[in-house]
Write a protein that holds these residues in place. Structure first.
Motif, PDB file in Angstrom:
ATOM      1  N   HIS A  28      -1.290   0.992   0.257  1.00 23.70           N
ATOM      2  CA  HIS A  28      -0.851   0.205   1.003  1.00 23.70           C
ATOM      3  C   HIS A  28      -1.045  -1.450   0.268  1.00 23.70           C
ATOM      4  CE1 HIS A  28      -1.040  -2.349   4.784  1.00 23.70           C
ATOM      5  NE2 HIS A  28      -2.212  -2.946   4.563  1.00 23.70           N
ATOM      6  N   TRP A  29      -2.047  -1.706  -0.471  1.00 25.54           N
ATOM      7  CA  TRP A  29      -2.153  -2.882  -1.177  1.00 25.54           C
ATOM      8  C   TRP A  29      -1.503  -3.110  -2.500  1.00 25.54           C
ATOM      9  CZ3 TRP A  29      -8.001  -1.274  -0.814  1.00 25.54           C
ATOM     10  CH2 TRP A  29      -8.417  -1.686   0.453  1.00 25.54           C
ATOM     11  N   ASN A  30      -1.048  -1.925  -3.033  1.00 27.75           N
ATOM     12  CA  ASN A  30      -0.695  -2.112  -4.542  1.00 27.75           C
ATOM     13  C   ASN A  30       0.940  -1.559  -4.704  1.00 27.75           C
ATOM     14  OD1 ASN A  30      -2.991  -2.872  -6.220  1.00 27.75           O
ATOM     15  ND2 ASN A  30      -3.749  -1.343  -5.069  1.00 27.75           N
ATOM     16  N   VAL A  31       1.375  -1.031  -3.418  1.00 34.36           N
ATOM     17  CA  VAL A  31       2.874  -0.650  -3.538  1.00 34.36           C
ATOM     18  C   VAL A  31       3.786  -1.993  -3.558  1.00 34.36           C
ATOM     19  CG1 VAL A  31       3.166  -0.892  -0.942  1.00 34.36           C
ATOM     20  CG2 VAL A  31       4.756   0.599  -2.218  1.00 34.36           C
ATOM     21  N   VAL A  32       4.902  -1.628  -4.607  1.00 39.88           N
ATOM     22  CA  VAL A  32       5.671  -2.715  -4.960  1.00 39.88           C
ATOM     23  C   VAL A  32       7.140  -2.136  -4.826  1.00 39.88           C
ATOM     24  CG1 VAL A  32       4.171  -4.061  -6.129  1.00 39.88           C
ATOM     25  CG2 VAL A  32       5.405  -2.373  -7.321  1.00 39.88           C
ATOM     26  N   GLY A  33       8.227  -2.705  -4.734  1.00 41.31           N
ATOM     27  CA  GLY A  33       9.631  -2.360  -4.818  1.00 41.31           C
ATOM     28  C   GLY A  33      10.318  -2.880  -3.540  1.00 41.31           C
ATOM     29  N   PRO A  34      11.594  -2.228  -3.386  1.00 39.61           N
ATOM     30  CA  PRO A  34      12.393  -2.482  -2.453  1.00 39.61           C
ATOM     31  C   PRO A  34      12.044  -2.115  -1.021  1.00 39.61           C
ATOM     32  CG  PRO A  34      13.818  -1.718  -4.352  1.00 39.61           C
ATOM     33  CD  PRO A  34      12.270  -1.625  -4.496  1.00 39.61           C
ATOM     34  N   HIS A  35      11.258  -1.064  -1.171  1.00 38.41           N
ATOM     35  CA  HIS A  35      10.749  -0.342   0.130  1.00 38.41           C
ATOM     36  C   HIS A  35       9.405  -0.801   0.161  1.00 38.41           C
ATOM     37  CE1 HIS A  35      14.492   1.808   0.380  1.00 38.41           C
ATOM     38  NE2 HIS A  35      14.359   2.147  -0.799  1.00 38.41           N
ATOM     39  N   PHE A  36       8.774  -1.814  -0.029  1.00 36.54           N
ATOM     40  CA  PHE A  36       7.606  -2.427   0.279  1.00 36.54           C
ATOM     41  C   PHE A  36       7.245  -2.380   1.600  1.00 36.54           C
ATOM     42  CE2 PHE A  36       4.960  -5.811   1.532  1.00 36.54           C
ATOM     43  CZ  PHE A  36       3.751  -5.508   1.145  1.00 36.54           C
ATOM     44  N   ARG A  37       7.961  -3.048   2.216  1.00 40.36           N
ATOM     45  CA  ARG A  37       7.686  -3.375   3.772  1.00 40.36           C
ATOM     46  C   ARG A  37       7.266  -2.065   4.666  1.00 40.36           C
ATOM     47  NH1 ARG A  37       4.511  -7.127   6.587  1.00 40.36           N
ATOM     48  NH2 ARG A  37       5.254  -6.935   8.620  1.00 40.36           N
ATOM     49  N   PRO A  38       8.308  -1.292   4.584  1.00 37.94           N
ATOM     50  CA  PRO A  38       8.120   0.153   5.486  1.00 37.94           C
ATOM     51  C   PRO A  38       6.987   0.755   5.046  1.00 37.94           C
ATOM     52  CG  PRO A  38      10.106   0.143   4.193  1.00 37.94           C
ATOM     53  CD  PRO A  38       9.649  -1.111   4.243  1.00 37.94           C
ATOM     54  N   LEU A  39       6.969   1.143   3.676  1.00 34.19           N
ATOM     55  CA  LEU A  39       5.613   1.660   3.134  1.00 34.19           C
ATOM     56  C   LEU A  39       4.205   1.240   3.457  1.00 34.19           C
ATOM     57  CD1 LEU A  39       7.077   3.238  -0.179  1.00 34.19           C
ATOM     58  CD2 LEU A  39       6.409   4.524   1.864  1.00 34.19           C
ATOM     59  N   HIS A  40       4.268  -0.248   3.276  1.00 35.89           N
ATOM     60  CA  HIS A  40       3.111  -0.949   3.464  1.00 35.89           C
ATOM     61  C   HIS A  40       2.474  -0.719   5.019  1.00 35.89           C
ATOM     62  CE1 HIS A  40       0.484  -4.407   3.184  1.00 35.89           C
ATOM     63  NE2 HIS A  40       0.915  -5.034   4.343  1.00 35.89           N
ATOM     64  N   LEU A  41       3.544  -0.692   5.857  1.00 30.72           N
ATOM     65  CA  LEU A  41       3.072  -0.579   7.217  1.00 30.72           C
ATOM     66  C   LEU A  41       2.728   1.019   7.561  1.00 30.72           C
ATOM     67  CD1 LEU A  41       5.918  -2.826   9.100  1.00 30.72           C
ATOM     68  CD2 LEU A  41       3.490  -3.163   8.428  1.00 30.72           C
ATOM     69  N   GLN A  42       3.665   1.863   7.021  1.00 31.86           N
ATOM     70  CA  GLN A  42       3.620   3.331   7.222  1.00 31.86           C
ATOM     71  C   GLN A  42       2.050   3.718   6.694  1.00 31.86           C
ATOM     72  OE1 GLN A  42       6.586   5.795   5.284  1.00 31.86           O
ATOM     73  NE2 GLN A  42       5.849   7.460   6.186  1.00 31.86           N
ATOM     74  N   LEU A  43       1.822   3.389   5.544  1.00 35.39           N
ATOM     75  CA  LEU A  43       0.300   3.770   5.007  1.00 35.39           C
ATOM     76  C   LEU A  43      -0.827   3.284   5.760  1.00 35.39           C
ATOM     77  CD1 LEU A  43       1.472   2.670   1.343  1.00 35.39           C
ATOM     78  CD2 LEU A  43       0.541   5.023   2.084  1.00 35.39           C
TER      79      LEU A  43
END
Ligand SMILES: [Fe+2]
Length: 155
Positions: free
Chosen positions: A38-53
């Protein structure tokens, strides 16, 4: 000292205790690796993954508490200490660096598949000694399967 006694004893109690402790370790470590991503994800899909995690974290934290408290109700001490989690987790640990969004999806698809398999084994072994604990583990397995689907769908 006051102790808690439950309905189980002997081998049945040991079997259920082992299944609940294994589930607790999986759930706590899932919450930790999900926060790390959640903290370290980067890339075009940062936002949905940040929330999904964070959704994953919320789901597994809730189940961790339910599973730990089931152990207590059976007179078994749940062990959620960090040293215990570190020593006994079977979840592959992420590196402490940035994690590309595609790698997050692939990693959590694999991790959740493995956890789902272990939960199903715990469902199987608790069927006879304690269907009440089994019922809780089935609820956990249902949510882990769902989380697995929602990461797998993004590959
Ligand atoms: Fe956050």
């Amino acid at each position: 000292m006051a102790t808690i006694t439950g309905p189980l004893s002997g081998a049945a109690k040991d079997t259920v205790a082992e299944a609940l402790q294994g589930a607790l370790v999986d759930l706590i470590d899932l919450s930790l690796v999900a926060k790390q991503a959640h903290w370290n994800v980067v890339g075009p899909h940062f936002r949905p993954l940040h929330l999904q995690l964070d959704e994953l974290v919320a789901v597994v934290r809730e189940h961790a508490d339910t599973i730990a408290e089931r152990a207590v109700a059976l007179g078994v001490n749940p062990d959620g200490r960090s040293a215990t989690i570190a020593r006994s987790t079977k979840i592959t640990q992420p590196d402490a660096t940035w994690i590309e969004d595609g790698k997050v999806v692939a990693t959590f698809t694999d991790v959740l598949e493995a956890v789902a398999k272990r939960m199903r084994e715990r469902v199987d072994v608790t069927a006879e000694p304690d269907p009440v604990s089994q019922d809780l583990l089935i609820a956990v397995a249902q949510d882990i399967d769902k989380q697995h689907w929602m990461f797998q769908a993004q590959r």
